[in-house]
Design an enzyme around this catalytic site. Structure first.
Site, PDB file in Angstrom:
ATOM      1  CG  ASP A 187      -8.520   2.206 102.875  1.00 23.42           C
ATOM      2  OD1 ASP A 187      -9.365   2.319 103.790  1.00 23.42           O
ATOM      3  OD2 ASP A 187      -8.830   1.937 101.690  1.00 23.42           O
ATOM      4  CE  LYS A 224     -16.269  -2.317 103.468  1.00 25.98           C
ATOM      5  NZ  LYS A 224     -15.054  -2.185 102.678  1.00 25.98           N
ATOM      6  CE1 TYR A 259     -13.139  -0.943  94.801  1.00 28.07           C
ATOM      7  CE2 TYR A 259     -13.966  -1.053  97.053  1.00 28.07           C
ATOM      8  CZ  TYR A 259     -14.132  -0.688  95.722  1.00 28.07           C
ATOM      9  OH  TYR A 259     -15.286  -0.059  95.320  1.00 28.07           O
TER      10      TYR A 259
HETATM   11  C1  LIG Z   1     -14.941  -1.184 101.440  1.00 26.94           C
HETATM   12  C2  LIG Z   1     -13.642  -0.489 101.293  1.00 26.94           C
HETATM   13  C3  LIG Z   1     -13.553   0.793 100.739  1.00 26.94           C
HETATM   14  C4  LIG Z   1     -14.725   1.477 100.097  1.00 26.94           C
HETATM   15  O1  LIG Z   1     -15.734   1.763 100.991  1.00 26.94           O
HETATM   16  P1  LIG Z   1     -17.232   2.049 100.433  1.00 26.94           P
HETATM   17  O2  LIG Z   1     -17.973   2.464 101.634  1.00 26.94           O
HETATM   18  O3  LIG Z   1     -17.692   0.768  99.807  1.00 26.94           O
HETATM   19  O4  LIG Z   1     -17.102   3.133  99.411  1.00 26.94           O
HETATM   20  C5  LIG Z   1     -12.320   1.435 100.766  1.00 26.94           C
HETATM   21  N1  LIG Z   1     -11.249   0.844 101.288  1.00 26.94           N
HETATM   22  C6  LIG Z   1     -11.287  -0.390 101.814  1.00 26.94           C
HETATM   23  C7  LIG Z   1     -10.050  -0.990 102.404  1.00 26.94           C
HETATM   24  C8  LIG Z   1     -12.480  -1.106 101.819  1.00 26.94           C
HETATM   25  O5  LIG Z   1     -12.505  -2.362 102.306  1.00 26.94           O
END
Ligand SMILES: *Cc1c(COP(=O)(O)O)cnc(C)c1O
Length: 462
Positions: free
Chosen positions: A269, A297, A174
């Site tokens: 990511d 995060k 994701y």
């Molecule tokens: C949470 C997450 C996102 C998206 O971040 P948001 O702040 O919720 O838009 C993208 N990549 C990874 C790996 C994530 O865990």
């Protein structure tokens, strides 16, 4: 069932030691959630599903989601006054526990100077210095307000840098909810069992190739099938959004070599893994380099911050230096920067202590619960990297999304409900990682293992 929970209160600034003597308190199992239920009914009048992010609705596990009143350290208090040990940490950010005093003070101090200016402050450079110190691959960066914006902008940059259109991602990963990245996405998309999202035109989805994780040969074939067309490969270096899935040995280095050979950008990511699996994220843990990196995060300490950054040559393509446009009214927001500086600063200054404590606590609880499953005869596979892990209700190893999807989600749902009723709040989906914080200690671990021993009986009972 009456569990005795002892709270390990995390304080700092009072002594050299972060961890003071635990204070005793008693946790009575959850009585009722009447007030939460009333709040949920009201919320359903205003918000689709009653929520502002889909997985919060608990659709995959059943039961009514508690509404949160407050949280301190490792503990969440709901609207009815029930208390829970927190194993989702706001989906990752709360690595130092809730309401960590230096973070609270930093936000309060910044708020006194006004919540936003829409002009540059010294705080942005202060956080950027810390980010580059931890992530050498990030030579230059830009702050945004979410992980979604960070990955979306990184993809735009990769397309501009290469003049190519196709993006390779991996099933179950994701990367936020932008159109092109919702193809075979993990997290809530996997939880709700939908292949992608309605509203994404096939012309856009068609530019994304979703391949199985941990399979280099498939990436090699994709490059052969689309010569000169693949702009970037984007991945979670440790998957968290299909549940926790570590990279196979040599996989990350293989992707780095392949993308370099083919002239495509590697986008790592680290929105979830950054500052989580190590101070320098998975890139430090696995000695990985990248063209572009995304963070989110933890870097915002609980406030909305995302980062995309990487090699100077690519970042200088951004406006106002270059032709790639990207902007944000609240980007680099001073409250968010202050929370990020306090959080990342604390992690930097106490890295050895923090990451060894996280590793020890996570190992104890993750393996302790797995041992209870074995004793109860419940098939369970534990995947863990530091303080992120998943108990898959499946036997055999889980190396990709297909393996994760073989889990018994109904059994996970029974486990989740039983744990919640015993005062342990797990992420409400089989396809999510658990997290803990430096505020979790031995008392939380033993209470969690005791609750799990009971919960596995509910799993067996069906
Ligand atoms: C949470 C997450 C996102 C998206 O971040 P948001 O702040 O919720 O838009 C993208 N990549 C990874 C790996 C994530 O865990």
């Amino acid at each position: 069932m009456h569990l005795r929970f002892i709270q390990d209160v995390t304080r700092c600034g009072e002594s050299d030691s972060l961890y003071t003597e635990p204070t005793m308190s008693f946790q009575v199992p959850v009585a009722d959630r009447r007030r939460s239920q009333a709040l949920q009914q009201r919320a359903e009048r205003f918000f689709p599903g009653g929520v502002n992010s889909p997985v919060r609705a608990f659709r995959a596990v059943g039961g009514a989601p508690p509404f949160v009143a407050s949280a301190q350290g490792a503990w969440i208090t709901d609207a009815d006054g029930n208390r829970y040990i927190d194993y989702f940490g706001s989906w990752g950010p709360m690595i130092l526990g809730h309401a960590f005093p230096p973070v609270v003070e930093a936000i309060q101090r910044a708020a006194g100077n006004s919540a936003s200016f829409g002009a540059s402050t010294a705080l942005e450079g202060d956080l950027a210095e810390r980010v580059t110190a931890c992530y050498p691959a990030i030579e230059k960066m830009r702050f945004v307000s979410s992980g979604t914006e960070a990955t979306m902008s990184a993809i735009r940059l990769a397309r501009a840098a290469t003049g190519r259109k196709v993006v390779v991602k991996f099933e179950g990963c994701y990367h936020g909810h932008s159109d092109g990245l919702l193809v075979k996405a993990g997290s809530g998309v996997a939880t709700l069992g939908i292949p992608g999202s309605a509203g994404v035109p096939e012309e856009i989805a068609g530019l994304t190739l979703a391949l199985p994780y941990n399979d280099l040969a498939q990436v090699e074939s994709a490059f052969a099938a689309h010569p000169g067309a693949i702009a970037a490969v984007i991945l979670e270096p440790v998957v968290g959004n299909a549940g926790c899935i570590p990279p196979a040995r040599g996989y990350l280095a293989g992707l780095r070599a392949l993308t370099a050979r083919e002239g495509a950008l590697l986008i790592v990511d680290e929105v979830m893994t950054g500052f989580r699996v190590a101070l320098g994220g998975a890139m430090e843990l696995y000695s990985l380099d990248a063209d572009l990196v995304t963070l989110g995060k933890i870097v915002g300490g609980g406030l909305p911050v995302g980062v995309f950054g990487g090699k100077r040559a690519f970042m200088d393509l951004l406006a106002p230096l270059g032709p790639v446009y990207q902007a944000g009214t609240l980007s680099g927001n001073p409250l968010a920067m202050a929370a990020g500086i306090a959080t990342v600063g604390y992690l930097q200054e106490h890295a050895a202590e923090v990451y060894s404590r996280l590793e020890a606590t996570a190992k104890a609880v993750a393996e302790g619960v797995a041992a209870e499953a074995a004793a109860a005869g419940v098939p369970l596979t534990l995947n863990r990297v530091g303080s992120m892990w998943t108990w898959f209700f499946a036997s055999g190893s889980v190396r990709n999304y297909e393996g994760a999807a073989r889990s018994d989600s109904a059994a996970f749902g029974r486990f989740h409900r039983a744990m919640l009723d015993a005062g342990v709040w797990l992420p409400p989906s089989q396809f999510e990682a658990m997290f803990l914080s430096t505020a979790h200690g031995e008392a939380e671990v033993s209470a969690t293992i005791a609750a799990a021993a009971e919960a596995f009986k509910a799993v067996i009972a069906g």
